[in-house]
Structure formats: C-alpha cells, structure tokens
Design an enzyme around this catalytic site. Structure first.
Site, PDB file in Angstrom:
ATOM      1  N   SER A 149      -2.584  -3.700  -6.617  1.00  9.84           N
ATOM      2  CA  SER A 149      -3.143  -4.389  -8.862  1.00  9.84           C
ATOM      3  C   SER A 149      -2.083  -5.244  -8.881  1.00  9.84           C
ATOM      4  O   SER A 149      -0.890  -4.755  -7.953  1.00  9.84           O
ATOM      5  CB  SER A 149      -3.033  -3.502  -9.594  1.00  9.84           C
ATOM      6  OG  SER A 149      -3.115  -4.296 -11.485  1.00  9.84           O
ATOM      7  N   TYR A 162      -0.531   2.354 -16.273  1.00 12.87           N
ATOM      8  CA  TYR A 162      -1.455   2.194 -14.392  1.00 12.87           C
ATOM      9  C   TYR A 162       0.292   1.107 -14.217  1.00 12.87           C
ATOM     10  O   TYR A 162      -0.135   1.264 -12.262  1.00 12.87           O
ATOM     11  CB  TYR A 162      -2.449   1.378 -14.981  1.00 12.87           C
ATOM     12  CG  TYR A 162      -3.000   0.634 -14.501  1.00 12.87           C
ATOM     13  CD1 TYR A 162      -3.722   1.100 -13.624  1.00 12.87           C
ATOM     14  CD2 TYR A 162      -3.141  -0.516 -13.959  1.00 12.87           C
ATOM     15  CE1 TYR A 162      -5.022   0.300 -12.643  1.00 12.87           C
ATOM     16  CE2 TYR A 162      -3.371  -1.291 -13.273  1.00 12.87           C
ATOM     17  CZ  TYR A 162      -4.692  -0.860 -12.379  1.00 12.87           C
ATOM     18  OH  TYR A 162      -5.059  -1.104 -11.183  1.00 12.87           O
TER      19      TYR A 162
END
Length: 263
Positions: A149, A162
């Site tokens: 990501s 995250y």
C-alpha cells in the site's frame, strides 16, 4: 509483432493462488491471470461470499476453484495448499491480497482491533507464504506478490494498524527475497494508489473534498482503476520479472513522487 517475445509474459499452465479474491483488487488480478493462461485458486471464509465469487468468475468465463480458509489459521492454510496441489498442481504464483483496514484514531483503537488488522494484513502473508514455499523449492521456481500500500511508505490519520502492517509487509517482501532468492523464488510487492471501486464511489463524486484532495495529490489527475493493476501483476508473476526481486512496484499515478499542489 514477435509473439515469441510476448511469451515471457504468458502464465500458460501456471497455478495461481490469490487470497481474498472474491471481489475488488484480488478478483481483478485473478481475472487477469486467468486471461494470461493461469489456473486460479482463491479462498473465502463465508458461504455467501463463495457463491457470489464463483458466480462472478463464471460470468467472466473463468473456471476458478474456491477453498474455504481463514488465512490467519496455519492449519487451515496448510490444508488448503495441500488440496490445491492435489487438485490443480503445485502453486507457481501466490498473491497475498487478503486484507482489512480499520479507520480509528490511535487513542480510540483497542489493542484487540490493532492485533486483528496486523493478523490479517501481515501475519497471514507470512503463514500463506510459508505454506507455498516448500512446493516452489521442489519445483525450482516461484513468484510471491504481496499487496502492499502507499501506507507501506506514508502515514495518515486513523490508520496506525494498517500502516504498521503494510510497512511490515514491505519488509517481509524484502526478507523472503533475501532468504529464497537463491532458490529462484521472486518475492515482490504491488502498492496500489487510490483505486476506483464500488466502495470508493461515494467519495469520487465531483466536488467531494476527498475526491478533490486525491486528484490534487495525483500527477495523473485521476483515480486508478483495477485494470491499471493487471499489467503490473502479470509482469511480476511472469518470466519477464525473473531478475526483479524484493521490489515494491507502486501503481499510484505518481502520488509518491509528488509533494502536491500549492494551496
């Protein structure tokens, strides 16, 4: 056009396991792999998701095999990998795509929530990679692709778990490369930018503050599409990337290269 040259991008006869490929980015990558010639396996945890996913693959003319498996549970993963080997053959390509995000300010986030995100987004790729590497070692080659990501590089409000997990996944990618590169196993990552999916549709309306923010931060001046991820995913799964290892390929329209417009 020289078709021989294009053969290095072919996935003909390869067996690909894409975790969490019932919908979204995982489904798009699995679909691209099937069109490039691969046999597709994916996992689901629930019956409803499984039925919907199998119907979606069928509608695309793809014979994908679904397996019930919680990728955070090592015994379930080992069984799934053994079943895939029996039914489809040794796994050539693994895409660790299954993941969750919880947008909660750090001081309001419970340790239990933090652990759950890390368990699915970081521990599971370790568990699944560990299960497929022995088969790749026997076969003499393998491709592992971790869906990282931009939060593997950047922080943002409300995504502490995250970002920690995706930063860890970047380093797990480099470490798998370090340990198994000499066995002709390539482990790389894809870091998607902001991708247009049904979930982001409400944020993408013209004039929405988040839409304006993303467009201003992206040199390409648009959201990405799941199709934008297909070529990079095929490249990293194919022989064309045999000397690419430990690399994170950011498919972000240039966000990470850009400081952003002056207000």
């Amino acid at each position: 056009m020289d078709m021989e040259y294009l053969k290095q991008f072919s996935l003909d006869g390869k067996v690909a396991l894409v975790t969490g490929a019932a919908y979204g980015i995982g489904f798009a990558i699995a679909k691209a792999y099937a069109k490039a010639g691969a046999k597709i396996a994916f996992n689901c945890r629930g019956e409803k998701h499984m039925e919907e996913a199998l119907a979606a693959y069928k509608a695309e003319g793809i014979e994908a095999k679904g397996y019930y498996c919680d990728v955070t549970k090592e015994d379930e993963v080992q069984k799934m990998v053994a079943d895939i080997e029996k039914e489809l053959g040794t796994i050539d390509i693994l895409v660790n795509n299954a993941g969750i995000i919880k947008r909660i300010p750090m001081l309001e986030m419970s340790a239990e929530d933090f652990r759950q995100v890390v368990d699915i987004d970081l521990n599971a790729p370790f568990i699944v990679s560990k299960a497929v590497i022995p088969g790749m070692l026997k076969k003499g080659h393998g491709k592992i692709i971790n869906i990282c990501s931009m939060m593997s590089e950047l922080g943002r409000e409300t995504v502490s778990a995250y970002a920690a997990a995706k930063g860890g996944l970047k380093m797990l990618t480099r470490n798998i490369c370090s340990e198994y590169g000499n066995a002709n196993i390539q482990c790389n990552g894809i870091g998607p930018g902001y991708i247009a999916t049904p979930q982001t549709a409400p944020l993408r309306t013209p004039g929405h503050p988040f839409n304006e923010f993303i467009l201003a931060k992206t040199p390409a001046n648009r959201w990405g599409t799941t199709e934008d991820l297909e070529g990079p995913a095929i490249f990293l799964a194919s022989d064309a990337s045999n000397f690419v290892n430990g690399h994170i390929l950011y498919v972000d329209g240039g966000i990470l290269a850009y400081i952003g417009k002056q207000p």
